[in-house]
Design a protein around this motif. Structure first.
Motif, PDB file in Angstrom:
ATOM      1  N   ALA A  12       0.837  -1.212   0.000  1.00  0.00           N
ATOM      2  CA  ALA A  12       0.000   0.000   0.000  1.00  0.00           C
ATOM      3  C   ALA A  12       0.867   1.256   0.000  1.00  0.00           C
ATOM      4  O   ALA A  12       0.599   2.205  -0.752  1.00  0.00           O
ATOM      5  N   TYR A  13       1.928   1.265   0.836  1.00  0.00           N
ATOM      6  CA  TYR A  13       2.834   2.421   0.869  1.00  0.00           C
ATOM      7  C   TYR A  13       3.517   2.611  -0.494  1.00  0.00           C
ATOM      8  O   TYR A  13       3.669   3.736  -0.972  1.00  0.00           O
ATOM      9  N   SER A  14       3.922   1.508  -1.113  1.00  0.00           N
ATOM     10  CA  SER A  14       4.582   1.581  -2.436  1.00  0.00           C
ATOM     11  C   SER A  14       3.641   2.195  -3.469  1.00  0.00           C
ATOM     12  O   SER A  14       4.057   3.005  -4.297  1.00  0.00           O
ATOM     13  N   ARG A  15       2.362   1.807  -3.416  1.00  0.00           N
ATOM     14  CA  ARG A  15       1.370   2.349  -4.363  1.00  0.00           C
ATOM     15  C   ARG A  15       1.210   3.850  -4.186  1.00  0.00           C
ATOM     16  O   ARG A  15       1.005   4.586  -5.156  1.00  0.00           O
ATOM     17  N   ASP A  16       1.295   4.332  -2.919  1.00  0.00           N
ATOM     18  CA  ASP A  16       1.167   5.772  -2.650  1.00  0.00           C
ATOM     19  C   ASP A  16       2.304   6.547  -3.319  1.00  0.00           C
ATOM     20  O   ASP A  16       2.089   7.608  -3.907  1.00  0.00           O
ATOM     21  N   ILE A  17       3.537   6.018  -3.243  1.00  0.00           N
ATOM     22  CA  ILE A  17       4.693   6.672  -3.853  1.00  0.00           C
ATOM     23  C   ILE A  17       4.563   6.629  -5.376  1.00  0.00           C
ATOM     24  O   ILE A  17       4.890   7.595  -6.065  1.00  0.00           O
ATOM     25  N   GLU A  18       4.040   5.495  -5.895  1.00  0.00           N
ATOM     26  CA  GLU A  18       3.833   5.370  -7.343  1.00  0.00           C
ATOM     27  C   GLU A  18       2.855   6.425  -7.849  1.00  0.00           C
ATOM     28  O   GLU A  18       3.023   6.973  -8.938  1.00  0.00           O
ATOM     29  N   GLU A  50      -9.296  15.200  -7.748  1.00  0.00           N
ATOM     30  CA  GLU A  50      -9.932  15.235  -9.082  1.00  0.00           C
ATOM     31  C   GLU A  50     -10.097  13.842  -9.675  1.00  0.00           C
ATOM     32  O   GLU A  50     -10.940  13.619 -10.535  1.00  0.00           O
ATOM     33  N   LEU A  51      -9.285  12.894  -9.210  1.00  0.00           N
ATOM     34  CA  LEU A  51      -9.435  11.500  -9.661  1.00  0.00           C
ATOM     35  C   LEU A  51     -10.698  10.864  -9.071  1.00  0.00           C
ATOM     36  O   LEU A  51     -11.094   9.775  -9.463  1.00  0.00           O
ATOM     37  N   GLY A  52     -11.299  11.552  -8.085  1.00  0.00           N
ATOM     38  CA  GLY A  52     -12.543  11.076  -7.479  1.00  0.00           C
ATOM     39  C   GLY A  52     -12.351  10.223  -6.249  1.00  0.00           C
ATOM     40  O   GLY A  52     -13.265   9.503  -5.843  1.00  0.00           O
ATOM     41  N   MET A  53     -11.162  10.289  -5.638  1.00  0.00           N
ATOM     42  CA  MET A  53     -10.912   9.473  -4.442  1.00  0.00           C
ATOM     43  C   MET A  53     -11.611  10.065  -3.222  1.00  0.00           C
ATOM     44  O   MET A  53     -11.607  11.276  -3.027  1.00  0.00           O
ATOM     45  N   SER A  57      -9.421   7.607   1.422  1.00  0.00           N
ATOM     46  CA  SER A  57      -8.349   7.177   0.516  1.00  0.00           C
ATOM     47  C   SER A  57      -7.296   8.270   0.384  1.00  0.00           C
ATOM     48  O   SER A  57      -6.097   7.989   0.360  1.00  0.00           O
ATOM     49  N   GLN A  58      -7.769   9.536   0.306  1.00  0.00           N
ATOM     50  CA  GLN A  58      -6.837  10.675   0.239  1.00  0.00           C
ATOM     51  C   GLN A  58      -5.940  10.692   1.475  1.00  0.00           C
ATOM     52  O   GLN A  58      -4.726  10.889   1.380  1.00  0.00           O
ATOM     53  N   ALA A  59      -6.548  10.486   2.652  1.00  0.00           N
ATOM     54  CA  ALA A  59      -5.806  10.523   3.921  1.00  0.00           C
ATOM     55  C   ALA A  59      -4.770   9.413   3.966  1.00  0.00           C
ATOM     56  O   ALA A  59      -3.653   9.604   4.451  1.00  0.00           O
ATOM     57  N   ARG A  60      -5.129   8.226   3.434  1.00  0.00           N
ATOM     58  CA  ARG A  60      -4.192   7.109   3.453  1.00  0.00           C
ATOM     59  C   ARG A  60      -3.001   7.355   2.534  1.00  0.00           C
ATOM     60  O   ARG A  60      -1.855   7.075   2.873  1.00  0.00           O
ATOM     61  N   ILE A  61      -3.275   7.931   1.354  1.00  0.00           N
ATOM     62  CA  ILE A  61      -2.201   8.256   0.409  1.00  0.00           C
ATOM     63  C   ILE A  61      -1.264   9.286   1.041  1.00  0.00           C
ATOM     64  O   ILE A  61      -0.041   9.165   0.979  1.00  0.00           O
ATOM     65  N   LEU A  62      -1.878  10.278   1.691  1.00  0.00           N
ATOM     66  CA  LEU A  62      -1.103  11.335   2.349  1.00  0.00           C
ATOM     67  C   LEU A  62      -0.216  10.758   3.450  1.00  0.00           C
ATOM     68  O   LEU A  62       0.939  11.158   3.616  1.00  0.00           O
TER      69      LEU A  62
END
Length: 284
Positions: A12-18, A50-53, A57-62
């Motif tokens: 999951a962390y790797s996907r956030d950096i991607e 804008e991707l509609g997340m 989900s935004q908080a997790r990516i952050l």
């Protein structure tokens, strides 16, 4: 490695950096991790929105991005953390969907035990609901961690933390039938010998496969809700709280780090709230 994270968390962390890299590519920004500014990260968050997340989900990516920059700072690859002043979106606390005890009975009754996979699927549902496990905890459950004679199982949860969870009579019975009558005829692949739930090929069943089993059973049982493995975990906790279980005990069984996460289940106990108002409100 330092935080003993599970492979799922690392992925999951790797996907956030991607996603940050994808943002830079799609906007033709020649960014390196060490040249990213706070303004770049704010534009990245706007791009994610804008991707509609959804906010969660935004908080997790952050959270993933912030962890990445903490790491860079710790390794002396940067001198200033551009993510430090980034604000997380406000997340509304949604009450989780639950099933009634009658609904769970209908789902179990919908399992065709004459089929070879029937006893396994029944054991899966009984353990999910009977122990309140996360789907990853179920797929990683090991034979060496079953103490069915004393009605306990040992579970490895988030952050590789182990906990003992009581297991009830129905789940014990379903597990014993599956292990003795079905699993014994499956030849486990190398490294899978100790895994409880196997597919026909002898490898552990996947999370997606469990979702598919539950989706099919819900249709057969005539349940129109969108449900998944976590619905059984929510139902387990809600039914315990409704039955008067101590919140600390429920926290321990669910493997929640904070009691505030467990407290959401007190909001689901509508009968308790109703009786409290009737008993204590002066107008009643």
């Amino acid at each position: 490695m330092e935080r003993s994270l599970s492979p799922n968390s690392i992925e999951a962390y790797s996907r956030d950096i991607e996603k940050l890299a994808q943002f830079a590519d799609s906007n033709e920004l020649k960014l390196k991790p060490e040249t990213v500014t706070l303004a770049d990260l704010r534009r990245f968050i706007q791009w994610v929105v804008e991707l509609g997340m959804i906010p969660s989900s935004q908080a997790r990516i952050l959270s993933g991005i912030k962890s990445f920059y903490k790491y860079l700072l710790m390794e002396d690859m940067i001198t200033i953390d551009p993510s430090e002043l980034l604000e997380s979106p406000r997340i509304q606390r949604k009450l989780p969907d639950t099933l009634s005890f009658e609904d769970i009975d209908k789902i179990i009754a919908a399992i065709d035990l004459s089929k070879p996979e029937g006893p396994r699927n029944k054991a899966i549902i009984e353990v999910l609901y009977g122990c309140g496990l996360r789907v990853s905890e179920l797929t990683e459950l090991r034979l060496s961690n079953l103490y069915l004679d004393i009605e306990f199982i040992k579970v490895t949860g988030k952050g590789n933390k182990e906990r003992l969870v009581p297991i009830g009579e129905s789940a014990v019975k379903a597990l014993k039938i599956y292990i003795k009558e079905l699993r014994v005829h499956v030849a486990p692949k190398k490294g899978e010998d100790d895994i409880v739930f196997l597919n026909r090929r002898g490898t552990r069943i996947s999370r997606v496969f469990i979702f598919m089993i539950i989706k099919e059973l819900a249709i057969l049982a005539g349940i129109n809700k969108t449900i998944g493995p976590h619905t059984f975990r929510h139902s387990f906790a809600t039914h315990l709280v409704e039955g008067g279980a101590d919140l600390r005990a429920v926290q321990e069984m669910l493997g929640h780090e904070s009691i505030t996460t467990t407290e959401i289940y007190t909001h689901l106990d509508r009968e308790y709230l109703k009786s409290t108002i009737i008993q204590y409100h002066p107008r009643n």
